[in-house]
Design a protein around this motif. Sequence first.
Motif, PDB file in Angstrom:
ATOM      1  N   THR A 478       6.902  -7.147 -16.573  1.00 28.07           N
ATOM      2  CA  THR A 478       5.591  -7.482 -17.132  1.00 28.07           C
ATOM      3  C   THR A 478       4.487  -7.017 -16.197  1.00 28.07           C
ATOM      4  OG1 THR A 478       4.077  -9.273 -17.624  1.00 28.07           O
ATOM      5  CG2 THR A 478       5.898  -9.781 -16.148  1.00 28.07           C
ATOM      6  N   ALA A 479       3.428  -6.565 -16.798  1.00 25.55           N
ATOM      7  CA  ALA A 479       2.327  -6.084 -15.995  1.00 25.55           C
ATOM      8  C   ALA A 479       1.122  -7.007 -16.113  1.00 25.55           C
ATOM      9  CB  ALA A 479       1.961  -4.676 -16.452  1.00 25.55           C
ATOM     10  N   GLU A 480       1.349  -8.187 -16.672  1.00 21.89           N
ATOM     11  CA  GLU A 480       0.249  -9.142 -16.810  1.00 21.89           C
ATOM     12  C   GLU A 480      -0.260  -9.556 -15.442  1.00 21.89           C
ATOM     13  OE1 GLU A 480      -0.287 -11.440 -19.864  1.00 21.89           O
ATOM     14  OE2 GLU A 480       0.338  -9.589 -20.863  1.00 21.89           O
ATOM     15  N   GLN A 484       1.458 -11.634 -11.533  1.00 20.67           N
ATOM     16  CA  GLN A 484       1.425 -11.015 -10.206  1.00 20.67           C
ATOM     17  C   GLN A 484       1.643 -12.047  -9.099  1.00 20.67           C
ATOM     18  OE1 GLN A 484       1.248  -7.917  -9.170  1.00 20.67           O
ATOM     19  NE2 GLN A 484       1.276  -7.202 -11.299  1.00 20.67           N
ATOM     20  N   PRO A 485       2.612 -11.802  -8.225  1.00 17.46           N
ATOM     21  CA  PRO A 485       2.826 -12.758  -7.127  1.00 17.46           C
ATOM     22  C   PRO A 485       1.554 -12.983  -6.310  1.00 17.46           C
ATOM     23  CG  PRO A 485       4.541 -11.068  -7.143  1.00 17.46           C
ATOM     24  CD  PRO A 485       3.564 -10.687  -8.198  1.00 17.46           C
ATOM     25  N   LEU A 486       0.745 -11.950  -6.187  1.00 19.10           N
ATOM     26  CA  LEU A 486      -0.469 -12.076  -5.382  1.00 19.10           C
ATOM     27  C   LEU A 486      -1.452 -13.066  -6.019  1.00 19.10           C
ATOM     28  CD1 LEU A 486      -2.016 -11.006  -2.896  1.00 19.10           C
ATOM     29  CD2 LEU A 486      -3.041  -9.282  -4.408  1.00 19.10           C
ATOM     30  N   LEU A 498     -10.905 -11.959 -13.544  1.00 18.32           N
ATOM     31  CA  LEU A 498     -10.482 -10.792 -12.776  1.00 18.32           C
ATOM     32  C   LEU A 498     -10.135  -9.636 -13.709  1.00 18.32           C
ATOM     33  CD1 LEU A 498      -8.245 -12.360  -9.955  1.00 18.32           C
ATOM     34  CD2 LEU A 498     -10.629 -11.581  -9.819  1.00 18.32           C
ATOM     35  N   GLU A 499      -9.518  -9.983 -14.836  1.00 17.21           N
ATOM     36  CA  GLU A 499      -9.138  -8.943 -15.789  1.00 17.21           C
ATOM     37  C   GLU A 499     -10.375  -8.204 -16.280  1.00 17.21           C
ATOM     38  OE1 GLU A 499      -5.275  -9.536 -17.411  1.00 17.21           O
ATOM     39  OE2 GLU A 499      -6.285  -9.798 -19.347  1.00 17.21           O
ATOM     40  N   ARG A 500     -11.447  -8.976 -16.545  1.00 23.38           N
ATOM     41  CA  ARG A 500     -12.695  -8.371 -17.027  1.00 23.38           C
ATOM     42  C   ARG A 500     -13.296  -7.436 -15.984  1.00 23.38           C
ATOM     43  NH1 ARG A 500     -13.742 -13.253 -19.104  1.00 23.38           N
ATOM     44  NH2 ARG A 500     -15.051 -13.847 -17.346  1.00 23.38           N
ATOM     45  N   GLN A 527       0.902  -1.001 -14.257  1.00 25.74           N
ATOM     46  CA  GLN A 527       1.307  -1.491 -15.579  1.00 25.74           C
ATOM     47  C   GLN A 527       2.477  -0.702 -16.126  1.00 25.74           C
ATOM     48  OE1 GLN A 527      -2.728  -1.508 -17.462  1.00 25.74           O
ATOM     49  NE2 GLN A 527      -2.167  -3.671 -17.681  1.00 25.74           N
ATOM     50  N   SER A 528       2.475   0.617 -15.891  1.00 23.94           N
ATOM     51  CA  SER A 528       3.631   1.417 -16.305  1.00 23.94           C
ATOM     52  C   SER A 528       3.748   2.598 -15.359  1.00 23.94           C
ATOM     53  CB  SER A 528       3.463   1.901 -17.745  1.00 23.94           C
ATOM     54  OG  SER A 528       2.460   2.892 -17.787  1.00 23.94           O
ATOM     55  N   GLY A 529       4.941   3.157 -15.273  1.00 24.90           N
ATOM     56  CA  GLY A 529       5.161   4.303 -14.393  1.00 24.90           C
ATOM     57  C   GLY A 529       5.734   3.871 -13.060  1.00 24.90           C
TER      58      GLY A 529
END
Length: 616
Positions: A478-480, A484-486, A498-500, A527-529
């Motif tokens: 997941t890339a949500e 994120q552990p951080l 933060l997303e905004r 998120q991908s790659g």
Amino acid sequence: MNLHKFATPAGTGLAGYGPTSPLQRFLEQRHEEFRSDSSGQVASYIPELTRANPKHFGAAFGTIDGHVYEVGDSAAPFTIQSVSKAFVFALALETLGDERVEQAIGVEPSGEAFNSIRLTADNRPFNPMVNAGAIACSGLIRRVEGDGAFERIRTILGQFAGRELDVDEAVYASESRTGDRNRAIAWLLRNYSVIEGDVDAVLDVYFRQCAILVTARDLAVMAATLANRGVNPTTGVRVVSPHAVGRTLSIMMSSGMYDYAGEWTYRVGIPAKSGVGGGIAAVLPAQLGVGTFSPLLDSHGNSVRGMKMCEALSSRFDLHMLNRSGDVRSCVIADYEAARVASRRNRAPHERAILDERRSDMRVLELVGALTFGSIDYVARRLGEAPPRAALLILGLHRVPDVTEAGRRLLADYLDRLGEDGVTVVIAGVAADAPLWRALRDNSPKARLRRFDLLDEAVEWAEDQLVYRYGGFSVAATAELAAQPLLAGLGAKDIAALERLSSVRRYEAGAKIVSAGDEADSLFFLQSGMASVKLPSGVRLATFGPGDGFGEMAMLEGRRSADVFADVASICRELPLDALGALGDRAQVMLMRNLAALLAQRLILANAKVELLTGN
Ligand code: GLN
């Protein structure tokens, strides 16, 4: 190791220590000791040789990395005489092949003087180190090279010495005029068809070859070329094949010192060849070539001071060839289940769980030093004792400069057996075009082999195999930001904020996401790659996949310390550091705690590596 690193100021350190290397000192001290020994006679049966200066005494050691230690009259020229026999024999093997040479010349010690006219029961010379055998050898070269035979010999001896060699015309003429005994030997050989055609022409090649001028230094380099399996260590030129070298050294060992050869092997144990010009060339395979010159000869025709030098070298350093030892166990520098030292690929928690659980499926053995028959046997037994449940065995060979031919053959057989048992062996630290890799691949048809340039790549590949085998790849990462552990523990509102404030960035495969030295003012979430952190030298520090964050060191440092590249087409969310300022105090503390936890994890891993690789 680079000694210069340890130099202390004002000339008190190790820099400048070179000229007093222990081997140079040994050479100088023994030279001083033996020069006062004036026993023996200069050769007189070749009239011109009586002109030799009995005071002359030079010696040199040539190492297989191309360094030459010298002392005394090491640059004084003298005629090579019988020392040429060893090198011309090597040339004959190379030019005509073993079979034709062995048909004409035997390989048994004669127990007789070098100029004996006696032949074996089937009328061949006993060996190529007595005059009969050497003349036959020159005859063989002449069969192939015709009138160019001598030039061919002069050229090859020059390649052994690393410089062009001349002929002492006076000595040549003197021996040619008086060498009736050799003439008689040659005619006898002609009678038995060991020599064909023009006997005088063959003798001319032989007399000229004996009159080639060399120095003690030349003999040291020539011997070092044999010690180095046929490659001249000062020029890098391959002069003869390892096969011809092995055969030549065998004959030098059994017959190189005339009718003193048995005694020599017994007491000194170093293959050598002497000549009545006063020269000796001695060979310590894979270590050293020795060249000495002193024209005073004993009753066998061996140089007295030269023999003393060789004897002293052998006894002082215990260098008798048959008195070798070695601890095969020292070749293993590290042996671990791979879960203890992960690759630099960052693993998602569920992947790490699989790797932890399957830890004994993957074993890494890092080896060091030149591997031999004995060390490969030891490695195989060591692995056998704790049988690899390991489906994957990684052999780290980046610190292995060489594997002996015998070791290579044993390893090839072992890899086949592992293949039959279903074990995949990953060879790391060996280049695709390395002879070792090609030899293993070609000689282990049943092995399941993979190869990587770097150990880290090998471990990563093996981890992938396990993750894949145990279903790890089916769980979508997941890339949500919330995952994120951080950012763990932050409230939904903070995450949304933060997303905004972050923006989505797309990178082509190979694109640079972050540059070392740039201002560190943002965090990234993949998120991908896939993306890799690399030092400017190209060394990979870490690789990240979807769901991983990177660039978090920006929270501690002003500038980026490494480059980050997209390994494949990738999408990231970039969050400016400023945005974090919008968070409340509690969230900020949370963030720093998370960061500390991430760094601690990394430190624990690094410590494990340090422990493994230094053993303390
Ligand atoms: N040219 C010398 C000879 O044939 C070589 C002998 C030697 O060095 N032992 O007699």
